[in-house]
Structures are given as structure tokens and as C-alpha cells.
Design a protein around this motif. Structure first.
Motif, PDB file in Angstrom:
ATOM      1  N   ASP A  52       1.915  -0.499   4.242  1.00 17.01           N
ATOM      2  CA  ASP A  52       1.940  -0.156   5.663  1.00 17.01           C
ATOM      3  C   ASP A  52       1.438  -1.322   6.502  1.00 17.01           C
ATOM      4  OD1 ASP A  52      -0.577   0.218   4.498  1.00 17.01           O
ATOM      5  OD2 ASP A  52      -1.169   1.751   5.948  1.00 17.01           O
ATOM      6  N   LEU A  73       4.299   6.641   9.401  1.00 17.92           N
ATOM      7  CA  LEU A  73       3.939   5.279   9.807  1.00 17.92           C
ATOM      8  C   LEU A  73       3.852   5.137  11.320  1.00 17.92           C
ATOM      9  CD1 LEU A  73       6.148   3.312   7.244  1.00 17.92           C
ATOM     10  CD2 LEU A  73       3.693   3.778   7.115  1.00 17.92           C
ATOM     11  N   ARG A  88       0.820   3.469   1.224  1.00 19.16           N
ATOM     12  CA  ARG A  88      -0.459   3.044   1.807  1.00 19.16           C
ATOM     13  C   ARG A  88      -1.404   2.510   0.720  1.00 19.16           C
ATOM     14  NH1 ARG A  88       0.463   7.839   5.534  1.00 19.16           N
ATOM     15  NH2 ARG A  88       0.723   6.882   7.596  1.00 19.16           N
TER      16      ARG A  88
END
Length: 479
Positions: free
Chosen positions: A312, A355, A307
Motif C-alpha cells: 500500500d 486503499l 498491507r
């Protein structure tokens, strides 16, 4: 009487692993029963042995060079870092515990017992044991209770050859400096030097070789030329060399901070229809056909790392445009809704949001799954084989659409829209039927055949041919 020959290096990545693999094949060709051995290995690329133990990936390749199946005695101590100061300690193939650097330093005397036990068992079975050191024997801060380099060589009274990589530069300083930092008894057991990865006219190097032998009193046992396009699975370093054609699909692999078993994609790097790139820190994932999220030794930390690099968002955008995503082991766990680590197996205890692409959650536990497996893909009946190395157990509706039916259980998950696949299997691309199916899924209409086993074998033979031609093998075999 078994000959134990130890290959040490002036630095990490000096060529120890490759030299040991090549010598193992050379000695095997000469009719000797030979086995590889690495007392202590620190690496995140590992392999599972037939008996269900975990060893360094490099030792599995070296075993192949010997014509052997890998065994835990070939690498009795494996350290898998899960932070900058701590690692999981694996003894004789089984995880013992997580230790910080100081705790492990204090544990080394007990670890040496495991090392010597494994070495003795190998000596009872083989004519030659070729030992790979770790890092450099001249790391002064690690000399006390050393089990990886000269500490082991002194304990078993074996000769040592020191390898240096001339391609790095400063090869004479590396060799002389390393020798100077050894004790008198350690210096005495050094048979000589191997200079690795030389490019150019050997005549121009000869004055330096003569000086080195006169300066140290040690023989130069050979100068190994740079072997272009040599492919052997790496101990840890990521090889970014690519093989690209105009018809290639593009595959991106984000390099996680604790990436493990990135050798899973080695065969794809060699495939003529694949353009595979590793994505480093701060780089965006480019437009591609397939994103592979690899394994990780610290899944929750690497979710944060993923991230922090905005990967992501890149993955979400990739999926919106119809791209495919494959998660392997830790990468598979990241695809779910959450990863829980209540016991602090991989770091601080707690939970992390995944995710969210697959409806499942994973809980890490103290029992690590270690096994070689085989079966068939659910979607096509293609053969699949590989090995599992993971501490987590995944559960949830996503697993009702498994990726593969193995002989003992189902593996992985497939998304309803067919864009996402997750699997716990390392080495899943090595099996040609599975590799071809996944490449078709990723966008190749007609997949070219690739015999990966033959490629590895031919590279080991090419390496052995080179060592035969450029090293004094008879001198190496003298006790």
C-alpha cells in the motif's frame, strides 16, 4: 462408440493440461469430433462460458484446441480455494456454497453425479472425450470417494495414460511409485506412460525406457521434448517468463495470496514493449510505469496481505511520482474506501478499509455475476471485451466516471487525475484496441500491434506438431 481417454499425472504440473490441449488439436486435425473434460478442477484461474457458467481456465484453452466454445460440461466441478482449508464449490458452472475440506469430502458422492451427467452428455455429442485428471492418482488420503482421477476412470471404465515431468528429476521413481500405489484394477487400465519435457539425447534415456517397460509391463507411449517458449494460459501456476526490449515500459503485478485470473496479464508478458514482473511476498514494488492489482478470491484477506507486504505504501509512493494504477475485479474493489462482506461470502463476515484511491465502496453478496461482455472505452471509443466473475456490487461517486460503456451497463471507474483505472473485466487486454489504449495511457507513445489470438493458435499447433512427432497417436486412439 465414444472413446474416453484419461490423462493423469504423477504430480501437479506434470503436463496434464498441456498434453490434453495438444491431443485435442491432434484429434481434431484427424477429423474427429473431440471435447475436453476435467471432472474436478481446483484453480483460481477460471473462464466464463457463453451460457454464463464458470469453468477452469485450462478447459477453455482445451476447448479452443478442439475448435469449440467452452461449456460447463467440460468442467462440471470447480473448486476455488478461499482459505487453506476451504473453497467455493461450483457445480455445472454455478456456485453452490463454501465448504471446508471435510464437508466437501462428504459431498463427493453427490458431486460424482454431476460429473457423470456431464460426461454422458459429452459422449452423446463427440467421438473422443479427452479427460484431464487432477494432481496425482496416488494421493492416498484422497482415494475414498475420488472423482478426479481413478475414481472417475473406474466409474466410466476408460483407459488411462500417466504423464511425468522428467525436468523435475526422478521420473522413473515417479512413474513406478505412482503405478505401485494403485489398486490392481486401476493398474490394469493404465495403457502406458508419457515422459514430458525431455532435454538432451534420447539415446541416453533409452536404457531407462527399456527398464521401465520391463519393470511395469506398460508401454512408454512417447517422450515429449522440452518445448521452449510455449505459451498456453496456465491452470494456476504463475509463469514468470518475460519478453523484454530496451524500449519497454515497466509493469509490476503484486502476487496476492489468493490471486485469481492472473492470466489477464499473459498477453502483456508477450508484448515486446512491456517488461512485466510479478512481485512476491516480502518484495518491494520497484519503480515502474504501471502497477496492476489483480483479481482475488478473498478480497478482504488480500487487502490485509497487501498491507502486510507494505505494498500500500509502495502504491502511494508510485502515485506521488506520477505512476499509473490499474485494478482488475478484486483489485478494483481494493481501490475503493471499503469492502463489506456481511454474509461471510469470502471468509469471516465483516468490513475492511480499502486503499481509498477511489470514492466508492463494495458489498459482497451471495449472487455471483458471471457474464461475457463487450462495448467501448469511455475515453477513446476503443472496442473492449472480456468477462466478469465477481460477487461484489460497487457503488459511489467514483462510478460516475466509468471506464467502459458496455452493451448492458457501465463498467469501472477512472480517477479525476487520470492516474487510476478500475474495471471488473477479466481478459480486457486480449482485445487489441483496449490493450493499445491502456499501454499508451501507461506511457508508450507508439504501440506495436500484437495478435494474441494468432499467438495462442500457433502455440497450440506447435504443441500438436510436437505430440504428433513424438507420441504413438494410433495406440492412444485404440479402445
Amino acid at each position: 462408440m465414444t472413446l474416453t481417454l484419461m490423462i493423469q499425472g504423477t504430480t501437479s504440473d506434470a503436463g496434464k493440461s498441456v498434453t490434453v490441449a495438444g491431443l485435442c488439436r491432434v484429434f481434431k486435425r484427424r477429423g474427429l469430433k473431440v471435447a475436453p473434460f476435467k471432472p474436478q478442477n481446483m484453480a483460481l484461474n477460471s473462464a466464463v462460458t457463453p451460457e454464463g457458467g464458470e469453468i477452469g481456465r485450462a478447459q477453455a484453452v482445451q476447448a479452443q484446441a478442439c475448435g469449440l466454445l467452452p461449456h460447463t460440461d467440460m468442467n462440471p466441478v470447480l473448486l476455488k480455494p478461499n482459505s487453506d482449508t476451504g473453497a467455493q464449490v461450483i457445480i455445472h458452472g454455478k456456485a453452490l456454497s463454501n465448504m471446508d475440506a471435510q464437508d466437501y469430502h462428504n459431498y463427493k458422492k453427490r458431486a460424482m453425479s454431476a460429473v457423470l451427467t456431464s460426461h454422458q452428455r459429452l459422449c452423446e455429442q463427440y467421438d473422443v472425450v479427452v479427460v484431464e485428471g487432477a494432481g496425482s492418482p496416488a494421493e492416498i488420503n484422497l482415494r475414498a470417494n475420488d472423482i478426479a482421477n481413478m475414481g472417475f476412470a473406474e466409474a466410466v471404465d476408460c483407459p488411462v495414460v500417466i504423464v511425468a515431468d522428467i525436468d523435475r528429476g526422478g521420473v522413473f521413481a515417479h512413474l513406478v511409485g505412482t503405478l505401485e500405489l494403485l489398486s490392481a484394477t486401476e493398474q490394469a487400465r493404465v495403457k502406458g506412460f508419457i515422459i514430458n519435457r525431455f532435454r538432451g539425447d534420447i539415446a541416453l534415456l533409452q536404457p531407462g525406457l527399456d527398464w521401465l517397460e520391463e519393470r511395469t509391463g506398460k508401454k512408454v507411449l512417447g517422450v515429449v521434448p522440452y518445448i521452449h517458449d510455449l505459451h498456453l494460459e496456465a491452470e494456476d501456476a504463475i509463469n514468470k517468463q518475460q519478453c523484454v526490449s530496451e524500449q519497454a515500459i515497466k509493469i509490476a503485478v503484486p502476487v496476492l495470496s489468493r490471486i485469481s485470473n492472473h492470466t489477464d496479464v499473459d498477453v502483456l508478458r508477450l508484448h515486446p514493449q512491456v517488461d512485466l514482473c510479478f512481485i512476491g511476498k516480502g518484495e518491494a514494488i520497484p519503480p515502474c510505469d504501471l502497477i496492476i492489482i489483480p483479481g482475488s478470491k478473498s478480497t478482504r484477506r488480500d487487502l490485509d496481505y497487501l498491507r502486510s507486504n507494505n505494498w500500500d505504501s509502495d502504491i502511494q509512493k508510485h502515485l506521488r511520482y506520477g505512476g499509473k494504477v490499474l485494478g482488475i475485479c478484486g483489485g478494483f474493489q481494493m481501490l475503493g474506501k471499503a469492502v463489506h462482506d456481511p454474509q461471510g461470502i469470502e471468509g469471516d463476515a465483516g468490513s475492511s478499509n480499502g486503499l481509498g484511491f477511489l470514492n466508492m465502496e463494495t458489498t459482497l453478496g451471495s449472487e455471483k455475476t458471471l457474464r461475457q461482455v463487450s462495448g467501448k472505452l469511455i475515453a477513446s471509443d476503443a472496442k473492449i471485451s472480456g468477462y466478469e466473475i465477481h460477487a461484489g456490487i460497487s457503488s459511489g461517486p467514483a462510478l460516475d466516471r466509468p471506464f467502459a460503456n458496455l452493451h448492458t451497463h457501465n463498467d469501472g471507474a477512472r480517477s479525476d487525475d487520470g492516474q487510476i483505472i478500475g474495471s471488473y473485466l477479466h481478459g480486457l487486454f486480449d482485445e487489441s484496441e483496449t490493450r493499445n489504449e491502456l499501454l499508451r495511457w501507461a506511457g508508450i507513445a507508439k504501440v506495436d500491434e500484437l495478435d494474441y489470438t494468432s499467438i495462442i493458435e500457433s502455440n497450440i499447433d506447435r504443441l500438436a506438431d510436437c505430440l504428433e512427432a513424438h507420441l504413438d497417436i494410433s495406440e492412444l486412439l485404440k479402445t
